[in-house]
Write an enzyme that holds these catalytic residues in place. Structure first.
Site, short mmCIF file in Angstrom:
data_model
loop_
_atom_site.label_atom_id
_atom_site.label_comp_id
_atom_site.label_asym_id
_atom_site.label_seq_id
_atom_site.Cartn_x
_atom_site.Cartn_y
_atom_site.Cartn_z
N ARG A 98 29.56 -29.36 -0.71
CA ARG A 98 28.30 -29.70 -0.04
C ARG A 98 27.16 -29.74 -1.05
O ARG A 98 26.26 -30.58 -0.96
CB ARG A 98 28.01 -28.71 1.10
CG ARG A 98 26.88 -29.19 1.99
CD ARG A 98 26.75 -28.36 3.25
NE ARG A 98 26.43 -26.97 2.96
CZ ARG A 98 26.45 -25.99 3.87
NH1 ARG A 98 26.78 -26.26 5.12
NH2 ARG A 98 26.14 -24.76 3.54
N LYS B 70 21.45 -30.12 1.97
CA LYS B 70 20.71 -28.85 1.99
C LYS B 70 19.62 -28.84 0.92
O LYS B 70 19.75 -28.17 -0.11
CB LYS B 70 21.71 -27.70 1.79
CG LYS B 70 21.27 -26.40 2.43
CD LYS B 70 22.45 -25.47 2.59
CE LYS B 70 22.06 -24.04 2.84
NZ LYS B 70 21.36 -23.80 4.08
N GLU C 238 20.13 -29.66 15.93
CA GLU C 238 20.62 -28.34 15.53
C GLU C 238 19.50 -27.33 15.59
O GLU C 238 18.38 -27.64 16.01
CB GLU C 238 21.26 -28.38 14.16
CG GLU C 238 20.32 -28.71 13.02
CD GLU C 238 21.00 -28.59 11.66
OE1 GLU C 238 21.83 -27.69 11.46
OE2 GLU C 238 20.68 -29.41 10.79
N1 PLP Z 1 22.14 -25.91 9.59
C1 PLP Z 1 21.17 -25.55 8.75
C2 PLP Z 1 19.88 -26.30 8.82
C3 PLP Z 1 21.35 -24.50 7.84
O1 PLP Z 1 20.39 -24.12 7.01
C4 PLP Z 1 22.61 -23.83 7.81
C5 PLP Z 1 22.87 -22.77 6.84
O2 PLP Z 1 23.36 -22.99 5.78
C6 PLP Z 1 23.60 -24.24 8.71
C7 PLP Z 1 23.33 -25.27 9.59
C8 PLP Z 1 24.92 -23.56 8.74
O3 PLP Z 1 25.74 -23.99 7.71
P1 PLP Z 1 26.88 -23.04 7.15
O4 PLP Z 1 27.73 -22.67 8.32
O5 PLP Z 1 27.61 -23.85 6.17
O6 PLP Z 1 26.21 -21.87 6.58
C1 COI Z 2 22.69 -19.82 5.42
O1 COI Z 2 23.18 -19.65 6.53
O2 COI Z 2 23.25 -19.49 4.38
C2 COI Z 2 21.39 -20.44 5.28
O3 COI Z 2 21.17 -21.05 4.28
C3 COI Z 2 20.46 -20.33 6.39
C4 COI Z 2 19.06 -19.92 6.02
C5 COI Z 2 18.94 -18.54 5.54
C6 COI Z 2 18.37 -20.94 5.19
#
Ligand code: PLP
Ligand code: COI
Length: 339
Positions: free
Chosen positions: A80, A183, A219
């Protein structure tokens, strides 16, 4: 041992011993460097500061029931980060470099890894930034990949307790063809105003609708959204959602446990049809949602003071794999040899 109250650590910054860094210069990634400084020395015209040429990741290391340290799907975070890098024209770090840095960082900060039994973890934050000075809008030539780690507890202060969420119609987090699906920090800057409004009104976070039509659920601020209807796990698809590794894993887990899975646009009205709803992410894990309020349309959806049975089961099975309490049939976890 540390004088850390493992039971009550917040999700916030705290200092640890070391961070790891790797520079990309002249078209090549260099050696991994170890630093004990909390600061980065950079040019005041660095592209990350002016044009938001930066991206980050978030992942965790877990102390298992067997006292082994596990990491979870790190390759997915690495891939990612590559997608993020490509979207804003940064140098994508190789997956192997990313994995090596994560492991080195964990070993260097081993005294900060929370012991088993507190639900706490070591949070790892990789950050990629454009370093070269530019004044015209263009990508940097040089980059820094830096990773730091810190012990964290639950992102929402009550952990697996249902939270109240607010639908945000006044501000968008990301545009359909923008950067919502990667991200980059700019997405979070765009979310700050609505998050502040939501918090002021007593909500823990916001739910964004699709920016184009305001018809579908996108989301949550820092997490993906899913709903449970009978035996089905339903999660939105959209161009502006960050593909969550937690959500991807929960989809596989739900199927493994015999649930049906639907990935499709989820209209706002469908909120009235779900038995349970929740947000999911590395920081949020699974955080059940008690109530969703849309102040603009004066609508309210209520799901229950306590977590529902499907969210509870998914949470238990998911965290049991991460904390080594149950076998990992998906090969998601990797044990990191510490000494
Ligand atoms: N959506 C957003 C906007 C986020 O910042 C995060 C965190 O990383 C997620 C979703 C969840 O992603 P992940 O499950 O890979 O942490
Ligand atoms: C995560 O779940 O790791 C995130 O990046 C979410 C937030 C703290 C930005």
């Amino acid at each position: 041992m540390q004088n850390i109250d493992w039971k009550n650590i917040p999700f916030g910054f705290s200092e640890t011993d070391y961070n790891v860094r790797c520079y990309y210069r002249n078209g090549n990634w260099g050696e991994i460097e170890v630093s004990s400084s909390n600061t980065i020395n950079m040019h005041m015209a660095a592209t990350c500061l002016h044009y938001g040429q930066e991206g980050f990741e978030g992942l965790k290391a877990y102390t298992g029931k067997d006292n082994k340290i596990r990491i979870f799907r790190v390759e997915e975070n690495a891939k990612r980060m590559q997608k993020t890098a490509e979207r804003v024209l940064m140098a994508p770090p190789p997956v192997e470099l990313f994995q090596k840095m994560v492991k080195k960082l964990i070993r260097l900060n081993k005294r900060f890894i929370p012991p088993y039994g507190y639900g706490a973890t070591l949070y790892i934050r990789p950050l990629l930034i454009g370093l070269s000075p530019e004044v015209g809008v263009k990508p940097a030539k040089d980059y820094l990949l830096i990773m730091f780690a810190l012990p964290v507890g639950a992102y929402f202060k009550d952990g697996f307790k249902p939270v109240d969420m607010m639908i945000c119609r006044d501000f968008d987090r990301a545009a359909p063809l923008g950067t919502g699906n990667v991200k980059v920090g700019g997405n979070y800057a765009a979310s700050l105003m609505s998050l502040e409004l939501a918090k002021k009104e007593g909500y823990s976070s916001t739910i964004y609708l699709d920016a184009r039509e305001k018809k579908y659920i996108d989301e949550c601020g820092p997490a993906n959204f899913f709903g449970i209807k009978g035996n089905t796990y339903i999660t939105p698809t959209s161009e502006s959602i960050l593909p969550s590794i937690t959500n991807k894993s929960l989809i596989e887990l739900a199927q493994h446990l015999g649930y049906k899975v639907e990935r499709r646009p989820v209209p706002f009205e469908e909120l009235s049809e779900f038995d349970e709803v929740a947000e999911c992410g590395t920081a949020a894990v699974i955080t059940p949602i008690k109530r969703i309020v849309d102040p603009t349309l004066q609508k309210e959806f209520f799901y229950g003071e306590e977590a529902g049975p499907v969210c509870t089961r998914l949470y238990q099975e998911y965290t049991a794999i991460q904390f080594g309490e149950k076998p990992d049939p998906f090969a998601w976890t990797e044990v990191v040899e510490i000494d």
